[in-house]
Design a protein around this motif. Structure first.
Motif, PDB file in Angstrom:
ATOM      1  N   GLU A 185       0.862  -1.183   0.000  1.00 22.93           N
ATOM      2  CA  GLU A 185       0.000   0.000   0.000  1.00 22.93           C
ATOM      3  C   GLU A 185       0.899   1.235   0.000  1.00 22.93           C
ATOM      4  O   GLU A 185       1.676   1.454   0.934  1.00 22.93           O
ATOM      5  N   TYR A 186       0.809   2.011  -1.071  1.00 24.76           N
ATOM      6  CA  TYR A 186       1.664   3.191  -1.214  1.00 24.76           C
ATOM      7  C   TYR A 186       0.957   4.490  -0.839  1.00 24.76           C
ATOM      8  O   TYR A 186       1.610   5.503  -0.598  1.00 24.76           O
ATOM      9  N   ASP A 187      -0.357   4.471  -0.797  1.00 25.88           N
ATOM     10  CA  ASP A 187      -1.097   5.689  -0.493  1.00 25.88           C
ATOM     11  C   ASP A 187      -1.240   5.832   1.020  1.00 25.88           C
ATOM     12  O   ASP A 187      -2.318   5.685   1.594  1.00 25.88           O
ATOM     13  N   THR A 188      -0.101   6.115   1.664  1.00 26.71           N
ATOM     14  CA  THR A 188      -0.082   6.333   3.108  1.00 26.71           C
ATOM     15  C   THR A 188       0.567   7.693   3.391  1.00 26.71           C
ATOM     16  O   THR A 188       1.391   8.168   2.604  1.00 26.71           O
ATOM     17  N   PRO A 189       0.226   8.324   4.511  1.00 31.88           N
ATOM     18  CA  PRO A 189       0.849   9.615   4.842  1.00 31.88           C
ATOM     19  C   PRO A 189       2.368   9.508   4.957  1.00 31.88           C
ATOM     20  O   PRO A 189       3.097  10.421   4.551  1.00 31.88           O
ATOM     21  N   GLU A 190       2.850   8.383   5.500  1.00 30.83           N
ATOM     22  CA  GLU A 190       4.290   8.212   5.682  1.00 30.83           C
ATOM     23  C   GLU A 190       5.020   8.135   4.347  1.00 30.83           C
ATOM     24  O   GLU A 190       6.089   8.751   4.175  1.00 30.83           O
ATOM     25  N   PHE A 191       4.462   7.382   3.413  1.00 27.42           N
ATOM     26  CA  PHE A 191       5.121   7.223   2.119  1.00 27.42           C
ATOM     27  C   PHE A 191       5.094   8.529   1.337  1.00 27.42           C
ATOM     28  O   PHE A 191       6.091   8.925   0.732  1.00 27.42           O
ATOM     29  N   LYS A 192       3.960   9.218   1.365  1.00 28.38           N
ATOM     30  CA  LYS A 192       3.876  10.511   0.659  1.00 28.38           C
ATOM     31  C   LYS A 192       4.863  11.519   1.254  1.00 28.38           C
ATOM     32  O   LYS A 192       5.532  12.259   0.520  1.00 28.38           O
ATOM     33  N   ALA A 193       4.957  11.545   2.592  1.00 26.99           N
ATOM     34  CA  ALA A 193       5.883  12.477   3.238  1.00 26.99           C
ATOM     35  C   ALA A 193       7.318  12.188   2.842  1.00 26.99           C
ATOM     36  O   ALA A 193       8.119  13.106   2.629  1.00 26.99           O
ATOM     37  N   ALA A 194       7.651  10.896   2.710  1.00 32.76           N
ATOM     38  CA  ALA A 194       9.009  10.521   2.311  1.00 32.76           C
ATOM     39  C   ALA A 194       9.290  10.952   0.876  1.00 32.76           C
ATOM     40  O   ALA A 194      10.388  11.437   0.560  1.00 32.76           O
ATOM     41  N   LEU A 195       8.309  10.803  -0.016  1.00 34.10           N
ATOM     42  CA  LEU A 195       8.490  11.274  -1.393  1.00 34.10           C
ATOM     43  C   LEU A 195       8.637  12.789  -1.425  1.00 34.10           C
ATOM     44  O   LEU A 195       9.447  13.331  -2.185  1.00 34.10           O
ATOM     45  N   ASP A 196       7.847  13.469  -0.604  1.00 36.87           N
ATOM     46  CA  ASP A 196       7.950  14.932  -0.531  1.00 36.87           C
ATOM     47  C   ASP A 196       9.344  15.352  -0.064  1.00 36.87           C
ATOM     48  O   ASP A 196       9.918  16.326  -0.566  1.00 36.87           O
ATOM     49  N   ASP A 197       9.898  14.622   0.891  1.00 32.18           N
ATOM     50  CA  ASP A 197      11.250  14.935   1.380  1.00 32.18           C
ATOM     51  C   ASP A 197      12.272  14.749   0.274  1.00 32.18           C
ATOM     52  O   ASP A 197      13.182  15.567   0.094  1.00 32.18           O
ATOM     53  N   LEU A 198      12.142  13.653  -0.482  1.00 35.06           N
ATOM     54  CA  LEU A 198      13.057  13.417  -1.609  1.00 35.06           C
ATOM     55  C   LEU A 198      12.897  14.532  -2.646  1.00 35.06           C
ATOM     56  O   LEU A 198      13.884  14.971  -3.243  1.00 35.06           O
TER      57      LEU A 198
END
Length: 204
Positions: A185-198
């Motif tokens: 599951e990729y649609d999680t707040p944690e994963f999105k935040a990590a992509l935003d950081d990158l």
């Protein structure tokens, strides 16, 4: 055949209907989508690769070469290369329309895709379907709008997974920030935040 015998054979008939017909992928994919909803299959969160520029400088003063040359074909038949996305965070997902776990994780990937800034994060949904028309039919049926490509040659590391679905996250410099083999599951707040950081490494 009486009613009792019919009821005894019904589960086997339904199992055969699912397993040996085109219903197999959507039915199994739907079941696996339900499992993903439990939150037990979260993707590994990507981490920064240490680069802070779209075109890192080498010790000799030159510009580093993007590490991936992966020839691709778009849905409309145009030739492109993964290296064209140099300077962006890249979400690469290997999938196929006949793969139930791939089908299961796609709604989450599509939801994530719609939340990201396309100027900083690129999605490469890499179909391994031998018949592109089947992939196109599934995409149209589900209403997915993320970019879909087909490999135009052999897959080199880090994309040469022995199983699908498989996902690789690249930083703006092309370095691998995360990899996950199997559905997630990729649609999680944690994963999105990590992509935003990158994505903060991406030069405007």
């Amino acid at each position: 055949m009486n009613r009792k015998n019919l009821l005894q054979w019904l589960p086997l008939a339904l199992f055969a209907l699912v397993l040996f017909t085109p219903l197999r992928t959507p039915v199994l994919g739907g079941i696996q989508r339900g499992l993903l909803a439990t939150g037990l299959w979260k993707a590994e969160v990507p981490v920064a690769t240490g680069a802070s520029a779209a075109a890192p400088i080498t010790p000799t003063g030159g510009t580093a070469t993007y590490p991936h040359s992966l020839p691709l074909t778009t849905l409309d038949g145009k030739s492109v290369n993964l290296s064209d996305l140099k300077g962006k965070v890249v979400f690469v997902n290997l999938w196929a329309s006949w793969c139930p776990p791939c089908v299961a994780e796609m709604p989450g990937i599509h939801a994530l895709y719609k939340k990201m800034d396309p100027k900083k994060v690129a999605f490469v949904m890499l179909s391994l379907d031998e018949n592109p028309a089947k992939a196109q039919a599934m995409l149209k049926r589900q209403g997915y709008t993320f970019p879909v490509y087909f490999p135009a040659g052999p897959l080199a590391p880090p994309f040469d997974s022995n199983s699908i679905p498989s996902t690789v996250i690249l930083g703006p410099d092309g370095q691998v920030a995360a990899r996950h083999d199997g559905m997630a599951e990729y649609d999680t707040p944690e994963f999105k935040a990590a992509l935003d950081d990158l994505a903060k490494q991406v030069k405007n």
